[in-house]
Write a protein that holds these residues in place. Structure first.
Motif, PDB file in Angstrom:
ATOM      1  N   PHE A   1     -22.477 -11.940  27.925  1.00 34.95           N
ATOM      2  CA  PHE A   1     -23.470 -12.456  27.342  1.00 34.95           C
ATOM      3  C   PHE A   1     -23.123 -13.022  25.844  1.00 34.95           C
ATOM      4  CE2 PHE A   1     -25.809  -9.336  30.095  1.00 34.95           C
ATOM      5  CZ  PHE A   1     -26.467 -10.382  30.886  1.00 34.95           C
ATOM      6  N   GLY A   2     -23.679 -14.086  25.512  1.00 35.19           N
ATOM      7  CA  GLY A   2     -23.613 -14.618  24.256  1.00 35.19           C
ATOM      8  C   GLY A   2     -22.062 -14.910  23.935  1.00 35.19           C
TER       9      GLY A   2
ATOM     10  N   THR B   1     -23.576  -6.329  11.770  1.00 36.61           N
ATOM     11  CA  THR B   1     -22.004  -6.050  11.593  1.00 36.61           C
ATOM     12  C   THR B   1     -21.387  -5.541  12.510  1.00 36.61           C
ATOM     13  OG1 THR B   1     -23.046  -5.105   9.256  1.00 36.61           O
ATOM     14  CG2 THR B   1     -20.910  -4.622   9.934  1.00 36.61           C
ATOM     15  N   GLY B   2     -20.231  -6.108  12.766  1.00 41.78           N
ATOM     16  CA  GLY B   2     -19.437  -5.731  14.024  1.00 41.78           C
ATOM     17  C   GLY B   2     -19.400  -6.565  15.100  1.00 41.78           C
ATOM     18  N   SER B   3     -20.135  -7.554  15.046  1.00 46.09           N
ATOM     19  CA  SER B   3     -20.494  -8.726  16.072  1.00 46.09           C
ATOM     20  C   SER B   3     -18.835  -9.315  16.073  1.00 46.09           C
ATOM     21  CB  SER B   3     -21.263  -9.525  15.827  1.00 46.09           C
ATOM     22  OG  SER B   3     -22.535  -9.125  15.850  1.00 46.09           O
ATOM     23  N   ARG B   4     -18.570  -9.792  17.483  1.00 43.92           N
ATOM     24  CA  ARG B   4     -17.478 -10.633  18.011  1.00 43.92           C
ATOM     25  C   ARG B   4     -17.702 -12.069  17.169  1.00 43.92           C
ATOM     26  NH1 ARG B   4     -14.870  -8.323  22.724  1.00 43.92           N
ATOM     27  NH2 ARG B   4     -16.034  -6.519  23.368  1.00 43.92           N
ATOM     28  N   ILE B   5     -16.405 -12.510  16.796  1.00 48.37           N
ATOM     29  CA  ILE B   5     -16.335 -13.984  16.544  1.00 48.37           C
ATOM     30  C   ILE B   5     -15.672 -14.629  17.390  1.00 48.37           C
ATOM     31  CG2 ILE B   5     -15.765 -15.375  14.424  1.00 48.37           C
ATOM     32  CD1 ILE B   5     -16.275 -13.255  12.548  1.00 48.37           C
ATOM     33  N   ILE B   6     -14.198 -14.529  17.656  1.00 45.49           N
ATOM     34  CA  ILE B   6     -13.287 -14.955  18.159  1.00 45.49           C
ATOM     35  C   ILE B   6     -12.431 -14.175  19.038  1.00 45.49           C
ATOM     36  CG2 ILE B   6     -13.646 -17.331  17.279  1.00 45.49           C
ATOM     37  CD1 ILE B   6     -10.510 -16.911  16.289  1.00 45.49           C
ATOM     38  N   HIS B   7     -11.848 -14.545  20.062  1.00 46.15           N
ATOM     39  CA  HIS B   7     -10.799 -13.846  20.936  1.00 46.15           C
ATOM     40  C   HIS B   7      -9.579 -14.702  20.503  1.00 46.15           C
ATOM     41  CE1 HIS B   7      -9.419 -12.078  25.009  1.00 46.15           C
ATOM     42  NE2 HIS B   7      -8.627 -11.710  24.138  1.00 46.15           N
ATOM     43  N   LEU B   8      -8.520 -14.185  19.958  1.00 45.83           N
ATOM     44  CA  LEU B   8      -7.624 -14.937  19.236  1.00 45.83           C
ATOM     45  C   LEU B   8      -6.297 -14.365  20.085  1.00 45.83           C
ATOM     46  CD1 LEU B   8      -6.486 -16.807  17.212  1.00 45.83           C
ATOM     47  CD2 LEU B   8      -5.864 -14.618  15.912  1.00 45.83           C
TER      48      LEU B   8
ATOM     49  N   THR C   1      -6.286 -10.873  37.068  1.00 51.40           N
ATOM     50  CA  THR C   1      -7.761 -11.434  36.852  1.00 51.40           C
ATOM     51  C   THR C   1      -7.882 -12.639  36.259  1.00 51.40           C
ATOM     52  OG1 THR C   1      -8.252  -8.955  36.037  1.00 51.40           O
ATOM     53  CG2 THR C   1      -9.809 -10.595  35.110  1.00 51.40           C
ATOM     54  N   VAL C   2      -8.785 -13.524  37.032  1.00 50.94           N
ATOM     55  CA  VAL C   2      -9.141 -14.706  36.673  1.00 50.94           C
ATOM     56  C   VAL C   2     -10.526 -15.029  35.939  1.00 50.94           C
ATOM     57  CG1 VAL C   2      -9.240 -17.345  37.770  1.00 50.94           C
ATOM     58  CG2 VAL C   2      -8.055 -15.606  38.883  1.00 50.94           C
ATOM     59  N   GLU C   3     -10.382 -15.373  34.669  1.00 54.26           N
ATOM     60  CA  GLU C   3     -11.647 -15.662  33.812  1.00 54.26           C
ATOM     61  C   GLU C   3     -12.042 -17.018  34.366  1.00 54.26           C
ATOM     62  OE1 GLU C   3     -13.211 -13.326  32.130  1.00 54.26           O
ATOM     63  OE2 GLU C   3     -11.867 -11.703  31.852  1.00 54.26           O
ATOM     64  N   VAL C   4     -13.386 -17.189  34.759  1.00 51.43           N
ATOM     65  CA  VAL C   4     -13.704 -18.338  35.276  1.00 51.43           C
ATOM     66  C   VAL C   4     -14.974 -18.763  34.463  1.00 51.43           C
ATOM     67  CG1 VAL C   4     -14.352 -19.961  37.240  1.00 51.43           C
ATOM     68  CG2 VAL C   4     -13.267 -17.653  37.520  1.00 51.43           C
ATOM     69  N   GLY C   5     -14.751 -19.045  33.022  1.00 53.61           N
ATOM     70  CA  GLY C   5     -15.934 -19.643  32.289  1.00 53.61           C
ATOM     71  C   GLY C   5     -16.913 -18.837  31.708  1.00 53.61           C
ATOM     72  N   ASP C   6     -18.117 -19.244  31.901  1.00 56.67           N
ATOM     73  CA  ASP C   6     -19.169 -18.498  31.086  1.00 56.67           C
ATOM     74  C   ASP C   6     -20.064 -17.981  32.078  1.00 56.67           C
ATOM     75  OD1 ASP C   6     -17.887 -20.267  29.206  1.00 56.67           O
ATOM     76  OD2 ASP C   6     -19.341 -21.700  29.332  1.00 56.67           O
ATOM     77  N   PRO C   7     -20.946 -16.894  31.457  1.00 58.67           N
ATOM     78  CA  PRO C   7     -21.923 -15.980  32.072  1.00 58.67           C
ATOM     79  C   PRO C   7     -23.325 -16.671  32.708  1.00 58.67           C
ATOM     80  CG  PRO C   7     -22.036 -15.559  29.899  1.00 58.67           C
ATOM     81  CD  PRO C   7     -20.997 -16.404  30.064  1.00 58.67           C
ATOM     82  N   ASP C   8     -23.935 -16.325  33.359  1.00 58.63           N
ATOM     83  CA  ASP C   8     -25.368 -16.537  33.898  1.00 58.63           C
ATOM     84  C   ASP C   8     -25.433 -18.173  34.339  1.00 58.63           C
ATOM     85  OD1 ASP C   8     -26.809 -14.294  33.511  1.00 58.63           O
ATOM     86  OD2 ASP C   8     -26.680 -14.540  31.493  1.00 58.63           O
ATOM     87  N   LYS C   9     -24.336 -18.511  34.934  1.00 58.18           N
ATOM     88  CA  LYS C   9     -24.428 -20.004  35.437  1.00 58.18           C
ATOM     89  C   LYS C   9     -23.447 -20.424  36.210  1.00 58.18           C
ATOM     90  CE  LYS C   9     -23.851 -21.461  30.771  1.00 58.18           C
ATOM     91  NZ  LYS C   9     -23.616 -22.356  29.614  1.00 58.18           N
ATOM     92  N   PHE C  10     -23.565 -21.352  36.808  1.00 59.59           N
ATOM     93  CA  PHE C  10     -22.583 -22.115  37.901  1.00 59.59           C
ATOM     94  C   PHE C  10     -22.151 -23.134  36.989  1.00 59.59           C
ATOM     95  CE2 PHE C  10     -25.280 -20.082  40.940  1.00 59.59           C
ATOM     96  CZ  PHE C  10     -24.484 -19.064  41.535  1.00 59.59           C
ATOM     97  N   GLN C  11     -20.752 -23.196  37.079  1.00 56.70           N
ATOM     98  CA  GLN C  11     -20.049 -24.233  36.021  1.00 56.70           C
ATOM     99  C   GLN C  11     -19.006 -24.961  37.190  1.00 56.70           C
ATOM    100  OE1 GLN C  11     -18.745 -21.468  33.070  1.00 56.70           O
ATOM    101  NE2 GLN C  11     -19.071 -23.120  31.686  1.00 56.70           N
ATOM    102  N   LYS C  12     -19.694 -26.308  37.584  1.00 58.57           N
ATOM    103  CA  LYS C  12     -18.929 -26.993  38.632  1.00 58.57           C
ATOM    104  C   LYS C  12     -17.317 -27.156  38.209  1.00 58.57           C
ATOM    105  CE  LYS C  12     -22.625 -29.777  40.297  1.00 58.57           C
ATOM    106  NZ  LYS C  12     -23.339 -31.158  40.450  1.00 58.57           N
ATOM    107  N   GLY C  13     -16.956 -27.543  37.052  1.00 55.13           N
ATOM    108  CA  GLY C  13     -15.480 -27.869  36.757  1.00 55.13           C
ATOM    109  C   GLY C  13     -14.732 -26.389  37.010  1.00 55.13           C
TER     110      GLY C  13
ATOM    111  N   LYS D   1     -14.976 -17.160  22.422  1.00 57.36           N
ATOM    112  CA  LYS D   1     -15.659 -17.203  21.066  1.00 57.36           C
ATOM    113  C   LYS D   1     -17.324 -16.851  21.460  1.00 57.36           C
ATOM    114  CE  LYS D   1     -17.341 -22.117  20.860  1.00 57.36           C
ATOM    115  NZ  LYS D   1     -17.500 -22.931  19.637  1.00 57.36           N
ATOM    116  N   SER D   2     -17.855 -16.279  20.268  1.00 54.48           N
ATOM    117  CA  SER D   2     -19.208 -16.033  20.495  1.00 54.48           C
ATOM    118  C   SER D   2     -20.027 -17.314  20.264  1.00 54.48           C
ATOM    119  CB  SER D   2     -19.590 -15.148  19.225  1.00 54.48           C
ATOM    120  OG  SER D   2     -20.957 -14.796  19.119  1.00 54.48           O
ATOM    121  N   THR D   3     -21.186 -17.413  20.936  1.00 53.48           N
ATOM    122  CA  THR D   3     -22.024 -18.280  20.886  1.00 53.48           C
ATOM    123  C   THR D   3     -23.475 -17.898  20.374  1.00 53.48           C
ATOM    124  OG1 THR D   3     -22.702 -18.156  23.133  1.00 53.48           O
ATOM    125  CG2 THR D   3     -20.962 -19.667  22.818  1.00 53.48           C
TER     126      THR D   3
END
Length: 322
Positions: free
Chosen positions: A151-152, A311-318, A203-215, A303-305
């Motif tokens: 989420f987010g 305080t302590g929220s995620r910003i980016i996964h580097l 593990t295959v990370e296929v995009g974003d949560p809570d949606k279907f992304q055709k690409g 990254k976070s959207t």
């Protein structure tokens, strides 16, 4: 398409009960709820015309990760079993209780992908995890575990794999990802539990949560067919990537040290140099509280959207490039 009431119910997968050149839908009665109603996990079993390896594909280990479910559905709607050697087992939804209430974690608040292989005598989540492993996963020779961001957050199309394993590395490369992250599976993940059983897994990370992304779905489906070809299970050429995947030797999240309204300035897969501005945190009046800069060279894996961050929220996964 088979209707709900006509799909047989089983307790565990026994592959010798299925004929070659057959496609079967099953419900596995895994556990029961608090009023003794069964909780069923959906299983699709495709056996080829010839014997061969068993490829397992799992999705929705977290209840908000939907892209992988669509990948599995599309695979079994398109596969030609007369060209298949071996067996494909698809689990379009692993975490059934959580998808029904749109929650990422299991119903007792535990992350299923941190407690594998569970415990047959444990609490609700540990028993559920243990039965997933023993009644389903143990049948696999290879595993593609499909996930998304939480989420987010948003993710690039990337792979987590133990790159010290030659087979895992090859499985990672033929998914044609944007990024491959070297990640030995020692953290209670489904991938790690499978590896402990001698199953080659990524593990295959296929995009974003809570949606279907055709690409994203299309890219992952291509990776599945490439896997079948690589394992000599399917007589199709491997679809090679247009761009070579970038390999990261490690990665970490950068977190905010102050709460406020977070604006992330970088994009997915962006290459960063040490000192590049990555985010700005403001208070509710718009005053800048803190700016964040890349601590070293790397690439943005995720990254976070969500702009509202304590305080302590995620910003980016580097990711740190090899």
């Amino acid at each position: 398409m088979a209707k709900f009431e006509k799909i047989p119910i089983i307790k565990k997968i026994k592959l010798n009960e299925y004929d070659n050149n057959s496609l079967s839908h099953r419900w596995i009665h895994l556990v029961s709820n608090g009023i003794a109603q069964p909780i069923y996990v959906p299983v699709i079993i495709g056996k080829g015309i010839k014997d061969g390896p068993v490829l397992g594909i799992t999705a929705v280990v977290h209840g908000n990760e939907l892209n992988g479910m669509s990948v599995i559905q599309r695979l079994f709607n398109s596969i030609n079993l007369e060209k298949l050697s071996g067996t494909i087992i698809g689990i379009p939804v692993v975490n059934v209780p959580s998808i029904l209430v749109n929650e990422r974690r299991f119903v007792d608040g535990v992350d299923l992908n941190r407690i594998m292989p569970g415990d047959k005598d444990g609490n609700r989540s540990k028993v559920y995890a243990n039965r997933i492993i023993n009644r389903i996963i143990k049948n696999f020779d290879y595993l593609l575990d499909l996930h998304t961001a939480s989420f987010g957050r948003v993710n690039s199309y990337y792979i987590r794999a133990d790159l010290s394993s030659k087979i895992a590395k090859q499985l990672a490369l033929i998914q044609n990802p944007q990024i491959i992250l070297n990640a030995p599976p020692k953290d209670g993940t489904l991938r790690g539990a499978a590896a402990d059983l001698g199953i080659d897994a990524i593990t295959v990370e296929v995009g974003d949560p809570d949606k279907f992304q055709k690409g994203m779905i299309r890219s992952s489906l291509t990776g599945v067919y490439n896997t079948l070809s690589f394992l000599s299970m399917y007589d199709d050429p491997i679809d090679k990537a247009e761009q070579k995947a970038l390999i990261c030797k490690k990665s970490y999240w950068i977190y905010s040290q102050v709460g406020g309204i977070i604006q992330v300035h970088c994009e997915l897969t962006q290459l960063l140099k040490k000192g590049d501005l990555i985010a700005t945190v403001r208070d509710v009046f718009g005053t800048i509280l803190k700016e964040y800069f890349a601590p070293e060279d790397g690439i943005v894996i995720g990254k976070s959207t969500n702009p509202i961050g304590q305080t302590g929220s995620r910003i980016i996964h580097l990711g740190i490039l090899k």
